[in-house]
Design an enzyme around this catalytic site. Structure first.
Site, PDB file in Angstrom:
ATOM      1  N   LYS A 115       0.825  -1.213   0.000  1.00  0.00           N
ATOM      2  CA  LYS A 115       0.000   0.000   0.000  1.00  0.00           C
ATOM      3  C   LYS A 115       0.855   1.257   0.000  1.00  0.00           C
ATOM      4  O   LYS A 115       0.542   2.230  -0.677  1.00  0.00           O
ATOM      5  CB  LYS A 115      -0.936   0.009   1.218  1.00  0.00           C
ATOM      6  CG  LYS A 115      -2.096  -0.955   1.076  1.00  0.00           C
ATOM      7  CD  LYS A 115      -3.200  -0.657   2.066  1.00  0.00           C
ATOM      8  CE  LYS A 115      -4.340  -1.645   1.927  1.00  0.00           C
ATOM      9  NZ  LYS A 115      -5.333  -1.542   2.984  1.00  0.00           N
ATOM     10  N   LYS A 197      -4.586 -10.860  -5.525  1.00  0.00           N
ATOM     11  CA  LYS A 197      -5.802 -11.002  -4.713  1.00  0.00           C
ATOM     12  C   LYS A 197      -6.914 -10.062  -5.213  1.00  0.00           C
ATOM     13  O   LYS A 197      -6.638  -8.924  -5.574  1.00  0.00           O
ATOM     14  CB  LYS A 197      -5.417 -10.641  -3.274  1.00  0.00           C
ATOM     15  CG  LYS A 197      -6.542 -10.618  -2.294  1.00  0.00           C
ATOM     16  CD  LYS A 197      -6.107  -9.977  -0.968  1.00  0.00           C
ATOM     17  CE  LYS A 197      -6.235  -8.475  -0.984  1.00  0.00           C
ATOM     18  NZ  LYS A 197      -6.291  -7.823   0.327  1.00  0.00           N
ATOM     19  N   LYS A 200     -11.044  -4.734  -2.845  1.00  0.00           N
ATOM     20  CA  LYS A 200     -12.032  -3.665  -2.988  1.00  0.00           C
ATOM     21  C   LYS A 200     -11.381  -2.335  -3.337  1.00  0.00           C
ATOM     22  O   LYS A 200     -12.054  -1.406  -3.756  1.00  0.00           O
ATOM     23  CB  LYS A 200     -12.920  -3.551  -1.733  1.00  0.00           C
ATOM     24  CG  LYS A 200     -12.224  -3.432  -0.377  1.00  0.00           C
ATOM     25  CD  LYS A 200     -13.247  -3.156   0.724  1.00  0.00           C
ATOM     26  CE  LYS A 200     -13.153  -4.005   1.967  1.00  0.00           C
ATOM     27  NZ  LYS A 200     -11.946  -3.927   2.779  1.00  0.00           N
TER      28      LYS A 200
END
Ligand code: TYM
Length: 332
Positions: A115, A197, A200
Site C-alpha cells: 500500500k 488477490k 475492494k
C-alpha cells in the site's frame, strides 16, 4: 455446567464496497462458525481511515457493511455486532500495544509495503500502525479464533507475538489467538490479473465482483474474466483464471475442485463462465434484497450497533483496565 463458549473476533473495513472475496474469505465462514462460538463481528471504521475517505461515503459504507453481515446470515441476537469507533477501548489499547511494537515488525508487513508503495511521500503513520490496532481489536476480547482470508495471516502473527510479549513482560493477560483460514475461498483472485488477490481498492471494476453488483454486471464481469488459451476446465496453477473461478464455485457450493472439473469435461469456457455467473447471482440475490430492506430501516440498525457497542465495551474495558494496571498507570 455448560462449558463457556470460545470466542471469535473478526472484522471488515468499510474502505470500499465489499467484494465477493470478503464474502467468501470471511463472512461465509463466520456464518458457519457462529453457533459454536461467542462471536464479536466488528465494522472496523478506524482501520478504513488509514487511507483517505470521503466522510459521507464512509458513513454510508459503515452501515452497509453492518447490513451485509446481517443479510448474509449473521444472527444479531446471538452475536455481538458493532462499530469499532464506538468502543474507545480499541484506540486506547492500540496505543498501549504500539509502545511494545517494533518499527521493523510494522515496516516488514507485506500489506504495508504494497500500500505504501502506491502513496509516494505521504504515507500516514496510521497505515504503518494498522496491524497494532488490529491486534488490539482481537486481544481485547480474549479471542481464541480469528476467521480471516489468507492475506491477514501476517497481521495475525503480529497479534500473537504482541500477546506473548505482553504476557511475558507483565503476567498472563491475553489469550494467544489462532487464525482460522478455510481451505476454500481463503484467497479469491482478481478477475483481470488472477495472480493477484481480488481487492475492494482496485481501480479496475472488472477485476472484482461486489456483493451488491446486479446480475447483469456479474454476468458481464465473469464473461470478461481473464482465462487462458488452453480451453480445458482444469484446476492447476498453469490456469490461474480458471482455477479462481473453480475456487469461487467450491466456496459457494461447498464442493471439491475435482467434482467441478469432472462436470465440465468436454465443455468450453463459455458454458463454464455462464454457470459461474449464475451460481454467484443465486448466492448474492437474496443477500442484496435483505441489505436493501435493512438499509431502509436505519432505526433497526442503530438499535443493533448500539446494543453491540454496549456489550463489546463491557468485555473490552475489563481487558483494557488490566493492561493499564499492569503497565503501571494509576487507576482512576
Ligand atoms: P479487509 O477489510 O481487507 O478484508 C476483510 C476480510 O475479507 C478477507 N478478504 C479476502 N478473502 C479471500 N479472498 C480475497 N480476495 C479477500 N479479500 C479480503 C480478509 O482476509 C478479511 O478476513 N485488517 C483487516 C480487518 C480487521 C480485522 C481485525 C480482521 C481489522 N481488525 C481483527 C480480523 C480481526 C482487513 O483489512 O480486512
Amino acid at each position: 455446567m455448560e462449558d463457556k463458549k470460545k470466542v471469535i473476533f473478526s472484522g471488515i473495513q468499510p474502505s470500499g464496497d465489499l467484494t465477493l472475496g470478503n464474502y467468501l474469505g470471511a463472512i461465509k465462514n463466520w456464518i458457519k462458525l457462529q453457533d459454536q462460538y461467542d462471536c464479536f463481528f466488528c465494522v472496523v471504521d478506524l482501520h478504513a481511515i488509514t487511507v483517505k475517505q470521503v466522510p459521507a461515503d464512509l458513513r454510508r459504507r459503515t452501515l452497509e457493511v453492518l447490513a451485509i453481515y446481517i443479510a448474509s446470515g449473521i444472527d444479531c441476537d446471538k452475536n455481538t455486532l458493532f462499530i469499532q469507533s464506538h468502543v474507545p477501548a480499541h484506540s486506547e489499547a492500540s496505543w498501549l500495544l504500539t509502545c511494545s511494537t517494533y518499527m521493523g515488525e510494522l515496516s516488514r508487513m507485506t500489506q504495508f509495503k504494497d500500500k505504501s508503495q502506491k502513496m509516494g511521500d505521504s504515507i500516514s503513520a496510521g497505515l504503518l500502525n494498522y496491524p497494532t490496532l488490529m491486534a488490539a481489536d482481537i486481544l481485547l476480547y480474549n479471542t481464541n479464533l480469528v476467521p480471516v482470508g489468507k492475506d491477514q495471516k501476517q497481521h495475525l502473527e503480529l497479534a500473537r507475538d504482541l500477546a506473548q510479549r505482553f504476557n511475558n513482560a507483565y503476567s498472563p493477560t491475553f489469550v494467544v489467538p489462532e487464525p482460522y483460514i478455510a481451505d476454500t475461498g481463503a484467497k479469491i483472485m482478481d478477475l483481470q490479473e488472477p495472480t493477484k488477490k481480488m481487492s475492494k481498492s482496485s481501480d479496475n471494476p472488472n477485476s472484482f465482483i461486489l456483493i451488491m453488483d446486479s446480475p447483469e454486471v456479474i454476468r458481464k464481469k465473469i464473461s470478461r474474466a481473464v482465462t487462458d488459451s488452453i480451453g480445458v476446465v482444469n484446476y492447476t496453477n498453469d490456469q490461474p483464471g480458471v482455477k479462481n473461478l473453480i475456487d469461487i464455485i467450491c466456496a459457494i457450493k461447498g464442493c471439491a475442485p475435482e467434482d467441478v472439473v469432472k462436470s465440465y469435461q468436454g465443455k468450453g469456457y463459455a458454458d463454464f463462465k455462464k454457470d459461474v455467473a449464475e451460481i454467484i447471482i443465486e448466492e448474492l440475490t437474496p443477500v442484496q434484497a435483505k441489505v436493501k430492506e435493512l438499509l431502509g430501516n436505519k432505526n433497526y440498525l442503530e438499535d443493533i450497533y448500539k446494543k453491540g457497542a454496549e456489550k463489546a465495551s463491557y468485555v473490552a474495558l475489563k481487558t483494557l483496565r488490566k493492561m493499564q494496571k499492569k503497565i503501571g498507570l494509576i487507576p482512576r
